[in-house]
Write an enzyme that holds these catalytic residues in place. Structure first.
Site, short mmCIF file in Angstrom:
data_model
loop_
_atom_site.label_atom_id
_atom_site.label_comp_id
_atom_site.label_asym_id
_atom_site.label_seq_id
_atom_site.Cartn_x
_atom_site.Cartn_y
_atom_site.Cartn_z
CE LYS A 1 53.72 52.74 54.90
NZ LYS A 1 54.61 51.57 54.87
CD GLN B 1 33.45 54.23 48.15
OE1 GLN B 1 32.42 54.44 47.55
NE2 GLN B 1 33.48 53.93 49.45
CD GLN C 1 39.64 58.77 39.90
OE1 GLN C 1 38.98 58.21 39.05
NE2 GLN C 1 40.20 59.95 39.70
CB SER D 1 39.12 41.83 56.45
OG SER D 1 39.49 43.18 56.49
CG ASN D 2 35.04 45.89 57.67
OD1 ASN D 2 35.67 45.36 58.58
ND2 ASN D 2 34.60 47.13 57.74
CE1 TYR E 1 50.12 52.94 56.07
CE2 TYR E 1 48.92 53.82 54.20
CZ TYR E 1 49.64 52.80 54.78
OH TYR E 1 49.89 51.64 54.06
CG ASP E 2 47.73 59.35 53.11
OD1 ASP E 2 47.58 58.23 53.64
OD2 ASP E 2 46.82 59.92 52.47
CD GLU E 3 51.81 64.64 53.78
OE1 GLU E 3 52.82 64.24 53.19
OE2 GLU E 3 51.13 65.60 53.37
CB VAL F 1 36.79 47.45 51.72
CG1 VAL F 1 37.76 47.09 50.60
CG2 VAL F 1 35.37 47.38 51.25
P1 NAD Z 1 49.76 44.64 58.89
O1 NAD Z 1 49.20 45.63 59.83
O2 NAD Z 1 49.16 43.29 58.82
O3 NAD Z 1 51.32 44.46 59.12
C1 NAD Z 1 52.15 45.45 59.66
C2 NAD Z 1 53.08 44.77 60.65
O4 NAD Z 1 53.97 45.76 61.18
C3 NAD Z 1 52.33 44.16 61.85
O5 NAD Z 1 52.81 42.87 62.08
C4 NAD Z 1 52.66 45.11 62.99
O6 NAD Z 1 52.61 44.48 64.24
C5 NAD Z 1 54.04 45.57 62.60
N1 NAD Z 1 54.42 46.86 63.19
C6 NAD Z 1 53.68 48.00 63.26
N2 NAD Z 1 54.38 48.97 63.88
C7 NAD Z 1 55.59 48.42 64.19
C8 NAD Z 1 56.74 48.94 64.84
N3 NAD Z 1 56.80 50.20 65.29
N4 NAD Z 1 57.81 48.10 65.01
C9 NAD Z 1 57.75 46.83 64.58
N5 NAD Z 1 56.69 46.29 63.95
C10 NAD Z 1 55.62 47.10 63.76
O7 NAD Z 1 49.71 45.34 57.43
P2 NAD Z 1 50.10 44.77 56.01
O8 NAD Z 1 48.91 44.85 55.15
O9 NAD Z 1 50.82 43.48 56.13
O10 NAD Z 1 51.11 45.90 55.51
C11 NAD Z 1 52.51 45.71 55.52
C12 NAD Z 1 53.19 46.91 54.90
O11 NAD Z 1 52.73 47.08 53.55
C13 NAD Z 1 52.91 48.22 55.63
O12 NAD Z 1 54.09 48.98 55.64
C14 NAD Z 1 51.87 48.89 54.77
O13 NAD Z 1 51.95 50.28 54.84
C15 NAD Z 1 52.24 48.40 53.38
N6 NAD Z 1 51.06 48.41 52.49
C16 NAD Z 1 50.11 47.44 52.58
C17 NAD Z 1 49.00 47.51 51.75
C18 NAD Z 1 47.92 46.46 51.78
O14 NAD Z 1 46.95 46.59 51.02
N7 NAD Z 1 48.01 45.40 52.55
C19 NAD Z 1 48.87 48.55 50.83
C20 NAD Z 1 49.86 49.53 50.80
C21 NAD Z 1 50.97 49.44 51.61
N1 UDP Z 2 34.78 50.62 52.79
C1 UDP Z 2 33.43 50.33 52.78
N2 UDP Z 2 32.95 49.53 53.79
C2 UDP Z 2 33.71 49.00 54.76
C3 UDP Z 2 35.11 49.30 54.76
C4 UDP Z 2 35.60 50.12 53.76
O1 UDP Z 2 32.68 50.76 51.91
O2 UDP Z 2 33.19 48.30 55.62
C5 UDP Z 2 35.33 51.46 51.71
C6 UDP Z 2 36.20 52.62 52.17
O3 UDP Z 2 35.40 53.76 52.46
C7 UDP Z 2 37.10 52.82 50.96
C8 UDP Z 2 37.26 51.42 50.39
O4 UDP Z 2 36.20 50.64 50.95
O5 UDP Z 2 36.45 53.64 50.01
C9 UDP Z 2 38.58 50.78 50.74
O6 UDP Z 2 38.77 50.91 52.14
P1 UDP Z 2 39.99 50.23 52.91
O7 UDP Z 2 39.88 50.67 54.32
O8 UDP Z 2 40.02 48.78 52.64
O9 UDP Z 2 41.32 50.83 52.24
P2 UDP Z 2 41.76 52.24 51.66
O10 UDP Z 2 42.01 51.95 50.23
O11 UDP Z 2 40.68 53.26 51.83
O12 UDP Z 2 42.98 52.56 52.43
#
Ligand code: NAD
Ligand code: UDP
Length: 324
Positions: free
Chosen positions: A154, A214, A281, A194-195, A150-152, A192
């Site tokens: 992006k 954290q 953090q 939703s969980n 994911y990180d790389e 976190v």
């Molecule tokens: P999400 O998983 O709910 O939405 C991602 C959507 O992309 C889903 O509907 C999935 O079915 C679709 N998808 C995945 N792979 C696909 C592919 N190959 N072709 C077509 N569709 C595909 O996640 P989200 O939270 O809505 O995130 C949306 C975007 O925002 C992502 O790019 C994510 O990296 C970025 N983002 C979100 C957060 C956050 O906290 N929600 C934080 C940082 C970045």
């Molecule tokens: N986390 C937690 N309990 C859970 C799910 C996540 O303590 O049931 C922690 C997780 O280890 C991280 C933070 O909550 O430190 C945020 O996690 P999340 O998966 O939401 O997103 P991240 O920012 O790590 O991508």
């Protein structure tokens, strides 16, 4: 209805996901013609079901790792699973989605002369040693760990965006999104917020990973969508990257306590091992967004949590997800 000259044909990839569905909704309500593209890996038709009958909304099942030929004015590239559980499920596909998906969408933008916005992430900063994180920080990312797909992926997508900008004069926008939450998060996505809410509503133990000290900074979805739109239309030609997030920072223990208090749950805390490479953090420096976009989050955690709790409670009451 928007005047025809102001109405745009907007493509939202990942439009049936959590953020994408809110963005589609906002764009449709603003009078634009929205094409939502999704392969439904983590998205759901239910997220956009209320838009399906709208004359300005169209849904296409498609995987962005394959080329797409449509005519559009603007592209929001959101397709990519965002929760660590989902993006680590098939890490090779995650990298393909970020990198090949970006190449395909940039190619589409090049052919159609569309402006294109990339949904990047705070994960490009990895486990940051600079705090809070300004856009100028290059990050501290493990290239070979379980989060690297994911990180790389992006980070590479950002590289591609800026190379298309420099090499082909593409009109790009890059936003780095920090943890965002709200209704339509996937109840089982392992993130976190939703969980904790699902566990609290079911009276199950709340799983704290590590010592819970954290930190994360949580942005409500409506604020984020406003940031998307401001970035896409900003008159300064600001391409980014621009951080979008709520700078209020909480420990996971504080978040758990807030969820317990607001749900009125009697759930206890249980401590589980910290996943590897879990950032210690995270807090956005949003000076750039504030100064250039006039953007500031308006919804603070108690209000945003309440709306999210009501959403999940509704899903349980309507029988969409089991109560326990
Ligand atoms: P999400 O998983 O709910 O939405 C991602 C959507 O992309 C889903 O509907 C999935 O079915 C679709 N998808 C995945 N792979 C696909 C592919 N190959 N072709 C077509 N569709 C595909 O996640 P989200 O939270 O809505 O995130 C949306 C975007 O925002 C992502 O790019 C994510 O990296 C970025 N983002 C979100 C957060 C956050 O906290 N929600 C934080 C940082 C970045
Ligand atoms: N986390 C937690 N309990 C859970 C799910 C996540 O303590 O049931 C922690 C997780 O280890 C991280 C933070 O909550 O430190 C945020 O996690 P999340 O998966 O939401 O997103 P991240 O920012 O790590 O991508």
């Amino acid at each position: 209805m928007k005047k025809y000259s102001l109405r745009k044909r907007v493509l939202v990839t990942g439009g049936a996901g959590f953020l994408g569905s809110h963005l589609c909704e906002r764009l449709v309500h603003e009078g634009h013609e929205v094409l939502c593209v999704d392969n439904f890996f983590t998205g759901a038709r239910a997220n956009i079901a209320h838009l399906l009958g709208h004359s300005n909304f169209e849904l296409l099942r498609h995987d962005v790792t394959f080329p797409l030929y449509v005519e559009v004015d603007e592209i929001y590239n959101l397709a990519c699973p965002a929760s660590p559980v989902h993006y680590q499920f098939d890490p090779v596909q995650t990298t393909k989605t970020s990198v090949i998906g970006a190449i395909n969408m940039l190619g589409l933008a090049k052919r159609t002369h569309a402006r294109i916005l990339q949904a990047s992430t705070s994960e490009v900063y990895g486990d940051p040693s600079v705090h809070p994180q300004p856009e100028a920080y290059w990050g501290n990312v493990n290239p070979i760990g379980p989060r690297s797909c994911y990180d790389e992926g992006k980070r590479c997508a950002e590289t591609l965006f800026f190379d298309y900008h420099r090499q082909h004069s593409l009109d790009i926008r890059v936003v780095r999104i920090f943890n965002t939450y709200g209704p339509r998060m996937h109840p089982n996505d392992g993130r976190v917020v939703s969980n904790f809410i699902m566990q609290a509503l079911r009276g199950e133990a709340i799983t704290i990973y590590g010592d819970g000290l954290q930190t994360r900074s949580f942005c409500y979805v409506d604020d984020l969508v406003e940031g998307f739109l401001r970035m896409m239309s900003n008159p300064h030609g600001l391409v980014g990257p621009v951080n979008l997030g709520n700078p209020h920072e909480f420990t996971m223990l504080e978040l758990a306590q807030a969820v317990i208090a607001q749900t009125g749950s009697c759930s206890q805390l249980v401590f589980r091992p910290l996943p590897s490479d879990d950032p210690k953090q995270r807090q956005p420096d949003i000076t750039l967004a504030r100064e250039k976009l006039g953007w500031m989050p308006q919804v603070q955690l108690p209000e945003g949590l309440q709306k999210t709790i009501e959403y999940f409670r509704g899903l349980i009451e309507q029988g969409w997800i089991p109560a326990a």
